[in-house]
Design a protein around this motif. Structure first.
Motif, mmCIF file in Angstrom:
data_model
loop_
_atom_site.group_PDB
_atom_site.id
_atom_site.type_symbol
_atom_site.label_atom_id
_atom_site.label_comp_id
_atom_site.label_asym_id
_atom_site.label_seq_id
_atom_site.Cartn_x
_atom_site.Cartn_y
_atom_site.Cartn_z
ATOM 1 N N ILE A 178 75.850 15.992 51.323
ATOM 2 C CA ILE A 178 76.092 17.209 50.540
ATOM 3 C C ILE A 178 76.639 16.852 49.161
ATOM 4 C CG2 ILE A 178 77.436 19.340 50.413
ATOM 5 C CD1 ILE A 178 75.052 19.342 52.371
ATOM 6 N N ALA A 179 77.499 15.845 49.086
ATOM 7 C CA ALA A 179 78.006 15.407 47.778
ATOM 8 C C ALA A 179 76.863 14.905 46.904
ATOM 9 C CB ALA A 179 79.050 14.312 47.965
ATOM 10 N N GLU A 180 75.931 14.172 47.489
ATOM 11 C CA GLU A 180 74.793 13.667 46.709
ATOM 12 C C GLU A 180 73.887 14.820 46.256
ATOM 13 O OE1 GLU A 180 74.392 9.309 48.911
ATOM 14 O OE2 GLU A 180 73.245 11.025 49.637
ATOM 15 N N GLN A 181 73.621 15.756 47.169
ATOM 16 C CA GLN A 181 72.737 16.873 46.809
ATOM 17 C C GLN A 181 73.348 17.728 45.697
ATOM 18 O OE1 GLN A 181 71.841 19.065 50.382
ATOM 19 N NE2 GLN A 181 70.617 17.404 51.264
ATOM 20 N N PHE A 182 74.619 18.098 45.857
ATOM 21 C CA PHE A 182 75.236 18.967 44.869
ATOM 22 C C PHE A 182 75.650 18.186 43.626
ATOM 23 C CE2 PHE A 182 74.808 21.929 48.167
ATOM 24 C CZ PHE A 182 74.885 23.188 47.580
ATOM 25 N N GLY A 183 75.863 16.890 43.771
ATOM 26 C CA GLY A 183 76.048 16.061 42.590
ATOM 27 C C GLY A 183 74.785 16.013 41.750
ATOM 28 N N MET A 184 73.636 15.953 42.417
ATOM 29 C CA MET A 184 72.365 16.000 41.699
ATOM 30 C C MET A 184 72.191 17.343 40.998
ATOM 31 S SD MET A 184 69.441 14.719 40.787
ATOM 32 C CE MET A 184 68.908 13.368 41.852
ATOM 33 N N LEU A 185 72.498 18.431 41.695
ATOM 34 C CA LEU A 185 72.383 19.755 41.086
ATOM 35 C C LEU A 185 73.305 19.872 39.866
ATOM 36 C CD1 LEU A 185 72.264 21.921 44.332
ATOM 37 C CD2 LEU A 185 70.417 21.672 42.657
ATOM 38 N N ALA A 186 74.539 19.380 40.004
ATOM 39 C CA ALA A 186 75.492 19.461 38.895
ATOM 40 C C ALA A 186 75.056 18.594 37.722
ATOM 41 C CB ALA A 186 76.877 19.050 39.368
ATOM 42 N N THR A 187 74.364 17.513 38.012
ATOM 43 C CA THR A 187 73.850 16.655 36.951
ATOM 44 C C THR A 187 72.697 17.333 36.215
ATOM 45 O OG1 THR A 187 74.490 14.675 38.198
ATOM 46 C CG2 THR A 187 72.833 14.390 36.466
ATOM 47 N N LEU A 241 84.445 15.337 51.475
ATOM 48 C CA LEU A 241 83.511 15.822 50.467
ATOM 49 C C LEU A 241 84.176 15.939 49.104
ATOM 50 C CD1 LEU A 241 80.832 17.156 49.581
ATOM 51 C CD2 LEU A 241 81.689 19.304 50.545
ATOM 52 N N ASN A 242 85.363 16.495 49.072
ATOM 53 C CA ASN A 242 86.085 16.622 47.810
ATOM 54 C C ASN A 242 86.360 15.253 47.192
ATOM 55 O OD1 ASN A 242 87.849 18.324 45.914
ATOM 56 N ND2 ASN A 242 89.292 16.776 46.648
ATOM 57 N N GLY A 243 86.638 14.274 48.021
ATOM 58 C CA GLY A 243 86.870 12.922 47.514
ATOM 59 C C GLY A 243 85.650 12.356 46.810
ATOM 60 N N GLY A 263 85.609 11.840 42.581
ATOM 61 C CA GLY A 263 85.659 10.436 42.165
ATOM 62 C C GLY A 263 86.743 9.637 42.848
ATOM 63 N N TYR A 264 87.357 10.221 43.901
ATOM 64 C CA TYR A 264 88.414 9.525 44.654
ATOM 65 C C TYR A 264 88.014 9.488 46.118
ATOM 66 C CZ TYR A 264 91.092 10.162 40.379
ATOM 67 O OH TYR A 264 91.513 10.140 39.065
ATOM 68 N N SER A 265 87.012 8.695 46.424
ATOM 69 C CA SER A 265 86.474 8.632 47.779
ATOM 70 C C SER A 265 87.552 8.235 48.783
ATOM 71 C CB SER A 265 85.322 7.622 47.839
ATOM 72 O OG SER A 265 84.888 7.443 49.173
ATOM 73 N N ARG A 266 87.514 8.886 49.942
ATOM 74 C CA ARG A 266 88.444 8.568 51.023
ATOM 75 C C ARG A 266 87.902 7.458 51.924
ATOM 76 N NH1 ARG A 266 92.333 12.555 52.569
ATOM 77 N NH2 ARG A 266 92.688 13.992 50.830
ATOM 78 N N ILE A 267 86.650 7.052 51.682
ATOM 79 C CA ILE A 267 86.032 5.986 52.474
ATOM 80 C C ILE A 267 85.909 4.755 51.582
ATOM 81 C CG2 ILE A 267 84.098 5.343 53.942
ATOM 82 C CD1 ILE A 267 85.585 7.856 54.866
ATOM 83 N N PRO A 268 86.698 3.725 51.809
ATOM 84 C CA PRO A 268 86.670 2.556 50.927
ATOM 85 C C PRO A 268 85.261 1.994 50.772
ATOM 86 C CG PRO A 268 88.533 2.415 52.431
ATOM 87 C CD PRO A 268 87.707 3.572 52.888
ATOM 88 N N GLY A 269 84.870 1.812 49.530
ATOM 89 C CA GLY A 269 83.572 1.209 49.233
ATOM 90 C C GLY A 269 82.401 2.164 49.248
ATOM 91 N N ARG A 310 80.779 5.669 47.675
ATOM 92 C CA ARG A 310 80.826 6.686 46.627
ATOM 93 C C ARG A 310 79.506 7.443 46.602
ATOM 94 N NH1 ARG A 310 85.274 4.784 43.263
ATOM 95 N NH2 ARG A 310 84.745 6.190 41.540
ATOM 96 N N ALA A 311 79.530 8.628 46.055
ATOM 97 C CA ALA A 311 78.327 9.471 45.989
ATOM 98 C C ALA A 311 77.655 9.302 44.639
ATOM 99 C CB ALA A 311 78.702 10.931 46.206
ATOM 100 N N TYR A 312 76.403 8.844 44.652
ATOM 101 C CA TYR A 312 75.615 8.714 43.427
ATOM 102 C C TYR A 312 74.283 9.419 43.630
ATOM 103 C CZ TYR A 312 78.913 4.887 42.552
ATOM 104 O OH TYR A 312 80.041 4.127 42.368
ATOM 105 N N PRO A 313 74.050 10.549 42.895
ATOM 106 C CA PRO A 313 74.975 11.255 41.994
ATOM 107 C C PRO A 313 76.005 12.053 42.783
ATOM 108 C CG PRO A 313 72.918 12.435 42.144
ATOM 109 C CD PRO A 313 72.729 11.182 42.949
ATOM 110 N N GLY A 314 77.008 12.530 42.095
ATOM 111 C CA GLY A 314 78.077 13.302 42.706
ATOM 112 C C GLY A 314 79.443 12.826 42.287
ATOM 113 N N ASP A 315 79.598 11.513 42.201
ATOM 114 C CA ASP A 315 80.887 10.920 41.885
ATOM 115 C C ASP A 315 81.441 11.470 40.568
ATOM 116 O OD1 ASP A 315 82.827 8.708 42.617
ATOM 117 O OD2 ASP A 315 82.276 8.082 40.583
ATOM 118 N N GLY A 316 82.592 12.127 40.651
ATOM 119 C CA GLY A 316 83.251 12.624 39.455
ATOM 120 C C GLY A 316 82.658 13.893 38.866
ATOM 121 N N THR A 317 81.724 14.558 39.571
ATOM 122 C CA THR A 317 81.135 15.784 39.025
ATOM 123 C C THR A 317 82.055 16.986 39.210
ATOM 124 O OG1 THR A 317 79.943 16.105 41.106
ATOM 125 C CG2 THR A 317 78.743 15.049 39.290
#
Length: 330
Positions: free
Chosen positions: A90-99, A140-142, A146-152, A154-161
Motif C-alpha cells: 500500500i505504501a508503494e501504491q500510494f507513494g506512486m500516486l503521490a509521486t 505503513l506510516n513509517g 521515511g522512518y521505516s519500522r523494518i530495518p533495511g 523502505r518503500a520505493y516509491p513512497g518513502d518520504g511522501t
C-alpha cells in the motif's frame, strides 16, 4: 449560500443495470470532472470485492484514473481495507500516486474485509488480520514518512511522501484508534448512522496530540458522511430518494431472487425493509437551500470539521445537478 463546512465526496462507483463496468467507471469520471471545478475538497473511492454493482475493487487504479482526469480535487481511498494487504504494498501504491499527483492523494484506511467470508478466503485472508490493524498502520506510516519500522526495508516509491492517513469506521473502535494515533477520523454515517454522535464525542474527548503520528501540533479532524440529493424541484428530489431507497431494498433483501415493485412496496413496511431504511437515516433530499440547511444542522450536531457526501440520486443528470446546487463555491 454554501454549507458552513468543507464538503467532500464519496463515490461508490456504482454500476447500474444494464450498464457495463466500463459504463459505471465512465460515469464516475464524468461526475468527478463536474465536481472538480466546484470547490469540493476531496473525492474518495472504497475497496469492495465480489460485488457486481461496485467498480472500485482495484481502488488505487480507480484513484489514478480519476486523478488523471481532474486538476483540483484531492483524490483518495475511503477506504483501503488494510487487512487485505501488506503495508509495504500500500505504501508503494500510494507513494506512486503521490509521486504522479503531488499534494492531491489521501489514504483512508479501514479494518473490515470489504466483502463476504468466501471472498475473504479467496483473498488469502482468514479474518485474524484485522487484529494487527493498529500495528499495520504504524508500519505503513513509517514507510510513507521515511522512518521505516523494518530495518533495511523502505518503500520505493513512497518513502518520504507523507501521504496523509485517515482512519475510517462505523463503530467506536475506529474513533478510539484515530484519537489514540492523533489522526483524522471519518465516520460512515451514510450507511451506519447509529453510533455517529457517540463516535464524534469519543474521538474529540480522547484525541491525543502528544502521541499523534502527525506531531504534537495535531488537532482533531472529524468527518461525518451523509447521503444527498438536490434538485431545483423538491418533489423531484424526494422522488429520487424514494427510488434510491427502493434500490437499496432490492440490493439488500433481494439476493438470489428478483423482487417485484409490489414486493418492494410491501417490504418498506416490513421490519427487514425498515432496517434497510434505517441505514439511510442520514439522508436528505430537497432543493439546494434545503439540503445545505440540513447539512449545516448535521455538522453542528456532531461538531464535524468536514462532511463527506454520497450522491444518492439514481439518475446521472440529477447527480450532476446535486453537485452544482451544493457547490462550495456557489
Amino acid at each position: 449560500m454554501p454549507a458552513s463546512r468543507p464538503l467532500s465526496l464519496l463515490d461508490l462507483a456504482t454500476v447500474r443495470s444494464p450498464e457495463t463496468i466500463a459504463d459505471g467507471i465512465a460515469r464516475s469520471r464524468r461526475l468527478a470532472r463536474t465536481a472538480d471545478g466546484l470547490g469540493y475538497t476531496r473525492l474518495w473511492f472504497a475497496e469492495h470485492h465480489n460485488m457486481p454493482h461496485i467498480a472500485s475493487s482495484a481502488t488505487s487504479l480507480m484513484i489514478q484514473h480519476i486523478a488523471a482526469a481532474t486538476e483540483n480535487l484531492r483524490v483518495g481511498s475511503g477506504g483501503i481495507m488494510l487487512p487485505n494487504h501488506t503495508p509495504l504494498v500500500i505504501a508503494e501504491q500510494f507513494g506512486m500516486l503521490a509521486t504522479l499527483f503531488p499534494g492531491r492523494i489521501d489514504l483512508g484506511l479501514g479494518r473490515a474485509p470489504g466483502t463476504d467470508g468466501a471472498t475473504m478466503r479467496a483473498l488469502r485472508r482468514d479474518g485474524t488480520e484485522s487484529d494487527r490493524f493498529e500495528s499495520d498502520i504504524m508500519e505503513l506510516n513509517g514507510y510513507l514518512s521515511g522512518y521505516s519500522r523494518i530495518p533495511g526495508v523502505r518503500a520505493y516509491p513512497g518513502d518520504g511522501t507523507d501521504v496523509p492517513l485517515y482512519i475510517l469506521g462505523s463503530s467506536l473502535f475506529g474513533a478510539q484508534l484515530a484519537a489514540k494515533l492523533g489522526l483524522p477520523y471519518a465516520f460512515a454515517s451514510h450507511f451506519a448512522p447509529q453510533m455517529l454522535t457517540q463516535a464524534a464525542d469519543l474521538y474529540r474527548s480522547t484525541f491525543d496530540a502528544t502521541r499523534s503520528l502527525l506531531g504534537p501540533e495535531a488537532r482533531p479532524h472529524f468527518i461525518a458522511a451523509a447521503n444527498v440529493i438536490a434538485h431545483d424541484d423538491a418533489d423531484a428530489a424526494r422522488a429520487q430518494r424514494r427510488a434510491a431507497e427502493d434500490s437499496w431494498i432490492r440490493s439488500m433483501l433481494g439476493r438470489n431472487r428478483t423482487l417485484t415493485d409490489d414486493d418492494v412496496i410491501m417490504l418498506r413496511d416490513h421490519p427487514a425493509g425498515q432496517q434497510v431504511l434505517d441505514m439511510l437515516s442520514r439522508t436528505v433530499a430537497g432543493t439546494g437551500a434545503e439540503v445545505i440547511a440540513w447539512l449545516d444542522r448535521l455538522a453542528e450536531e456532531v461538531q464535524a470539521d468536514e462532511l463527506m457526501l454520497v450522491n444518492l440520486a439514481p439518475e446521472e443528470d440529477v447527480q450532476h445537478r446535486t453537485l452544482e446546487l451544493l457547490s462550495p463555491t456557489a
